[in-house]
Design an enzyme around this catalytic site. Structure first.
Site, mmCIF file in Angstrom:
data_model
loop_
_atom_site.group_PDB
_atom_site.id
_atom_site.type_symbol
_atom_site.label_atom_id
_atom_site.label_comp_id
_atom_site.label_asym_id
_atom_site.label_seq_id
_atom_site.Cartn_x
_atom_site.Cartn_y
_atom_site.Cartn_z
ATOM 1 N N LYS A 157 0.877 -1.278 -0.031
ATOM 2 C CA LYS A 157 0.035 0.022 0.000
ATOM 3 C C LYS A 157 1.045 1.404 0.110
ATOM 4 O O LYS A 157 0.713 2.172 -0.713
ATOM 5 C CB LYS A 157 -0.988 -0.222 1.259
ATOM 6 C CG LYS A 157 -1.695 1.348 1.500
ATOM 7 C CD LYS A 157 -2.309 1.250 2.702
ATOM 8 C CE LYS A 157 -1.585 1.662 3.925
ATOM 9 N NZ LYS A 157 -1.495 2.980 4.278
ATOM 10 N N ASN A 158 1.836 1.195 0.672
ATOM 11 C CA ASN A 158 2.709 2.424 1.041
ATOM 12 C C ASN A 158 3.615 2.830 -0.132
ATOM 13 O O ASN A 158 4.380 3.612 0.019
ATOM 14 C CB ASN A 158 3.386 2.422 2.680
ATOM 15 C CG ASN A 158 2.400 2.594 3.661
ATOM 16 O OD1 ASN A 158 1.291 2.653 3.142
ATOM 17 N ND2 ASN A 158 2.880 2.454 4.788
ATOM 18 N N ARG B 220 -1.535 15.088 11.620
ATOM 19 C CA ARG B 220 -0.567 14.537 10.518
ATOM 20 C C ARG B 220 0.029 15.857 9.896
ATOM 21 O O ARG B 220 -0.414 16.407 8.928
ATOM 22 C CB ARG B 220 -1.086 13.814 9.640
ATOM 23 C CG ARG B 220 -1.801 12.396 10.122
ATOM 24 C CD ARG B 220 -0.798 11.692 10.743
ATOM 25 N NE ARG B 220 -0.057 10.839 9.624
ATOM 26 C CZ ARG B 220 -0.334 9.588 8.969
ATOM 27 N NH1 ARG B 220 -1.614 9.276 9.343
ATOM 28 N NH2 ARG B 220 0.453 9.021 8.088
ATOM 29 N N ASP C 129 4.758 1.010 12.153
ATOM 30 C CA ASP C 129 3.675 0.069 11.490
ATOM 31 C C ASP C 129 3.674 -1.220 11.913
ATOM 32 O O ASP C 129 2.386 -1.794 11.954
ATOM 33 C CB ASP C 129 3.412 0.226 9.975
ATOM 34 C CG ASP C 129 3.323 1.559 9.399
ATOM 35 O OD1 ASP C 129 3.666 1.672 8.068
ATOM 36 O OD2 ASP C 129 3.054 2.562 9.998
ATOM 37 N N CYS D 22 -5.408 12.165 11.449
ATOM 38 C CA CYS D 22 -6.258 10.800 11.626
ATOM 39 C C CYS D 22 -6.301 10.504 12.946
ATOM 40 O O CYS D 22 -5.654 10.783 13.875
ATOM 41 C CB CYS D 22 -5.547 10.198 10.546
ATOM 42 S SG CYS D 22 -3.917 9.562 10.955
ATOM 43 N N ARG E 278 -8.265 -0.567 4.358
ATOM 44 C CA ARG E 278 -7.570 0.447 3.950
ATOM 45 C C ARG E 278 -6.049 -0.410 3.449
ATOM 46 O O ARG E 278 -5.282 0.097 2.474
ATOM 47 C CB ARG E 278 -7.097 1.522 4.590
ATOM 48 C CG ARG E 278 -8.485 2.633 5.078
ATOM 49 C CD ARG E 278 -8.035 3.746 5.712
ATOM 50 N NE ARG E 278 -6.662 4.236 5.259
ATOM 51 C CZ ARG E 278 -5.803 4.497 6.079
ATOM 52 N NH1 ARG E 278 -5.905 4.387 7.643
ATOM 53 N NH2 ARG E 278 -4.672 4.873 5.801
#
Ligand code: EPZ
Length: 421
Positions: free
Chosen positions: A22-23, A121, A306, A116, A398
């Site tokens: 994803k990143n 952020r 993460d 978030c 997500r």
């Protein structure tokens, strides 16, 4: 609304094919804006954040098609430099489009990115760096108007912190800028290298990615290409963790050890045996995990923030006391309450979480608080006695493609249930 229902206590066993990162996909989808013609991205995970990024590209005037795990984008007639608030809010990291839109059009109008679940952020580092490259900003009423009076130009930039997003935005603004950009204290995450590899495929002149200093010489234009997104190392760590917490064994396909090398020693400290191969990783868990005395999240190549929640779930059932220090985000312990509700013994004081391992956890009804916190609850549910229900699973979707299907494939008793509301 949907929820995940898990019957825990089953050691997982089998093979998991790892989806694309994803990143990595998100900044590369933004980078596509800088490339003329057609770009094809392979191994693109089917994630809500990826779909949101494609909606932003479509709004800007690109033609996007998604077939299975391949996204094709044609930057035919870019017709806008504005990303409306509704689209900005759909994806936490939409600020990554700032550098690309500026680099392509010389102006960009976005709603100021909100915070978030992980806390505010801020984007001060992004804006200061882009200002050094000739961008000018006007912030009013939650809107961010960016213009480049002349043309973006190279600069010597020193980030106060190796911010992943700020590094990516500088790279995206620099590849078509006039002259050389030298970025000091750059983020070194593997996803930075994947973005640089993609940009080089389109003709960009970039070196030093993966190190603390990245050098970019602007070129006149970039062309489309076909590029394969790297595997998702955090999803990989999550699935290795699912086997570890249930005392099982797993073969992770589609990756080698390299992207996860900064956490593999912790798996071994917990008593897991790892057998890396060129395109896969085997993990054999002990009957009960051992505690890890100290884990401190740091910028890459340190322990990734993460992975913090994922490891906290595992350490909740480990033998012994583990101390976790979260140094990257100021509000990244929101999953603790849910783990404690399941019987974990965790004490948080500021950035420190002390985890005293218990023999077992008990299933409970919890709500996902954020992407990786939600994944931690899934792992805890897989290990717990009894039934766990997890709501707010849009957070999990997500970053994990069909997490219940993947875990069912290795024996997990987990289903996705429509709540009809
Ligand atoms: C990226 O977020 C990832 N997101 C995050 O993954 C990841 O946790 C984070 O990097 C750290 O590795 C994507 O890549 C889409 P940062 P990013 O800029 O770029 C502060 C997930 O779970 N900061 O490195 O937003 C910031 O507040 C997500 O997949 C400033 O103060 O992270 C944070 O405390 C979550 N000013 C720290 O730096 C700035 O201008 C690290 O942020 C920018 C950042």
């Amino acid at each position: 609304m949907q929820k995940l229902v898990i019957e825990g206590g089953v050691p997982l066993e089998g093979e998991v094919f790892l989806h694309g990162a994803k990143n990595s996909a998100l900044p590369i989808l933004a980078a596509v804006l800088l490339c003329d013609g057609e770009t094809t991205l392979e191994n693109c995970a089917r994630l809500t954040d990826v779909f949101a990024a494609c909606r932003i590209l479509t709004h800007l005037g690109c033609r996007c098609t998604i077939r299975s795990h391949t996204v094709t984008v044609n930057v035919c007639d870019l017709r806008s430099d504005t990303i409306p608030e509704a689209l900005m809010q759909e994806m936490r990291s939409s600020v990554i489009f700032l550098g690309a839109v500026l680099g392509r059009t010389g102006s960009c109008h976005i709603s100021y990115p909100g915070g978030c679940e992980l806390g505010p952020r801020p984007i001060d580092m992004h804006l200061e760096a882009l200002q050094q490259m000739g961008a000018r900003f006007h912030i009013h009423g939650g809107e961010l108007d960016c213009t480049v009076p002349d043309r973006l130009h190279g600069a010597k930039i020193h980030l106060p912190f190796p911010s992943v997003g700020a590094t990516e935005n500088v790279m995206l603004a620099a590849v078509l800028a006039k002259g050389r950009t030298v970025l000091h204290n750059a983020a070194r995450e593997p996803e930075i290298c994947d973005l640089a590899s993609f940009l080089r495929m389109g003709g960009a002149k970039i070196s030093g990615d993966g190190e603390s200093t990245i050098v970019i010489d602007g070129v006149e234009k970039l062309h489309g290409s076909t590029y394969r997104i790297m595997p998702d190392r955090i999803a990989g760590i999550t699935y290795l963790g699912a086997a570890a917490i249930t005392g099982g064994t797993i073969c992770l396909r589609g990756t080698d050890a390299h992207p996860m090398e900064n956490v593999l020693p912790m798996f071994e400290q917990m008593g897991c045996r790892l057998y890396p191969e060129p395109d896969r990783m085997h993990l054999l868990a002990p009957r009960r995990l051992h505690a890890v005395p100290s884990i401190q999240t740091m910028p890459h190549p340190g322990f990734p923030t993460d992975a913090q929640a994922i490891f906290m779930a595992m350490l909740s059932v480990a033998n012994g006391v583990s101390v976790i220090e979260e140094n990257i985000f100021e509000n990244r312990y929101r999953h603790v309450d849910a783990l404690v509700k399941m019987g974990a013994k965790i004490h948080v004081s500021g950035r420190i979480a002390v985890v005293t391992g218990t023999q077992t956890l008990s299933g409970a009804s919890v709500s996902a608080t954020d992407l990786r916190g939600g994944a931690a609850m899934v792992l805890a549910g897989l290990a717990a006695n009894g039934k766990t229900e997890i709501r707010q699973i849009s957070h999990i979707d997500r970053g994990y493609e069909a997490i219940e299907t993947v875990l069912q494939g290795v024996g997990g008793r987990i289903t996705r249930v429509d709540m009809g509301i």
